[in-house]
Design an enzyme around this catalytic site. Structure first.
Site, short mmCIF file in Angstrom:
data_model
loop_
_atom_site.label_atom_id
_atom_site.label_comp_id
_atom_site.label_asym_id
_atom_site.label_seq_id
_atom_site.Cartn_x
_atom_site.Cartn_y
_atom_site.Cartn_z
N ASP A 38 -36.69 56.53 -10.18
CA ASP A 38 -37.87 56.91 -10.97
C ASP A 38 -37.44 57.30 -12.38
O ASP A 38 -37.90 58.29 -12.93
CB ASP A 38 -38.62 58.06 -10.30
N MET A 46 -48.73 70.63 -6.11
CA MET A 46 -47.78 70.92 -5.04
C MET A 46 -47.07 72.26 -5.20
O MET A 46 -46.57 72.81 -4.24
CB MET A 46 -46.72 69.82 -4.98
#
Length: 284
Positions: free
Chosen positions: A221, A103
């Site tokens: 997360d 990304m």
């Protein structure tokens, strides 16, 4: 509904099935998944990145194979970067590449106006979609709400010539808790102060998360790869790309799959919005 009368699988469901088969997917397996679902490739890459499955390195990673990676540590030393040392983006002069992934890239950069060095996370224009940009900007907003010695500081964010960026605290050394655990597993015996150090580090992470929860931010997360450790063994919680910010639920619809399998609470695995609160981070 499709013409056959069945609903097509969502990107989240495809990813969940893939990760169930490949807990630590290789680059080849990831490429194979995207080739199998070309119409969903961008979404799958974004989700993989957000779930900590693509190497980019550093605070807030699109992941680990992440933590702070020195140049070449990702096995791509010869890979061509989109930028070069000395390039200027907005108020930042790039110093050295810290890590990269599907990304974007993370660079050490000098913020010229304030004469300080930062970790500059860059989302490359070709990787930007509405969904990935939404996650990226939410990471900046979530981190920007938090000022605590146990959390990687976010200094600012923006966009320059199509490249979205987040400027963050540059953590000296930049090793992650995951790196520490891997090193310990390679030792013949544990250090004498091992359990005391573990208790102190865990308490420090818990205090940082209590602060985040008090500010209305749920990490979602929390895992060893997203906890950077300074040379003096102080933890810094990083990567708020999947965070839920109080009153900002536009990216947290029922049915969304967000997190990393081994550290997800049961309510995350069930992908249910109702009942998901700060306790999911405590579970992790």
């Amino acid at each position: 509904m499709s013409g056959s009368g069945s609903s097509p699988s969502s990107s989240e469901a495809i990813l969940a099935s893939f990760l169930a088969r490949h807990a630590a997917p290789t680059d080849e397996q990831i490429e194979g998944l995207c080739e199998e679902h070309p119409e969903r490739a961008a979404d799958l890459r974004a989700l993989l990145a957000a779930h900590g499955r693509v190497d980019v390195g550093l605070p807030s990673a699109f992941s680990r194979r992440v933590s702070l990676l020195p140049p070449g540590a990702d096995g791509k030393e010869g890979a061509h970067s989109a930028f070069s040392p000395g390039d200027v983006l907005a108020d930042f002069s790039l110093v050295r590449l810290l890590g990269r992934g599907g990304m974007g890239e993370v660079w050490e950069a000098r913020e010229e106006s304030l004469r300080r060095h930062v970790a500059l996370k860059l989302m490359l224009p070709q990787s930007a979609s509405q969904r990935t940009v939404d996650y990226f900007t939410r990471e900046a907003r979530a981190g920007g709400k938090l000022s605590h010695p146990g959390i990687v500081a976010v200094y600012g964010s923006g966009e320059h010539d199509g490249t979205h960026w987040i400027a963050m605290e540059l953590v000296p050394g930049g090793a992650s808790l995951q790196d520490f655990l891997e090193d310990v597993r390679g030792e013949a015996e544990l250090p004498g102060d091992y359990y005391r150090r573990v208790a102190e580090l865990t308490a420090a992470v818990a205090e940082a998360m209590e602060f985040a929860h008090g500010a209305g931010v749920i990490h979602r997360d929390l895992k060893p790869a997203n906890v950077l450790v300074t040379p003096d063994d102080r933890p810094r919680v990083a990567d708020f790309g999947l965070a839920r910010v109080e009153s900002e639920h536009e990216l947290s619809r029922t049915g969304d799959f967000a997190g990393t399998y081994y550290y997800m609470s049961p309510e995350q695995v069930m992908a249910k919005r109702m009942g998901l609160d700060h306790r999911t981070d405590i579970f992790s």
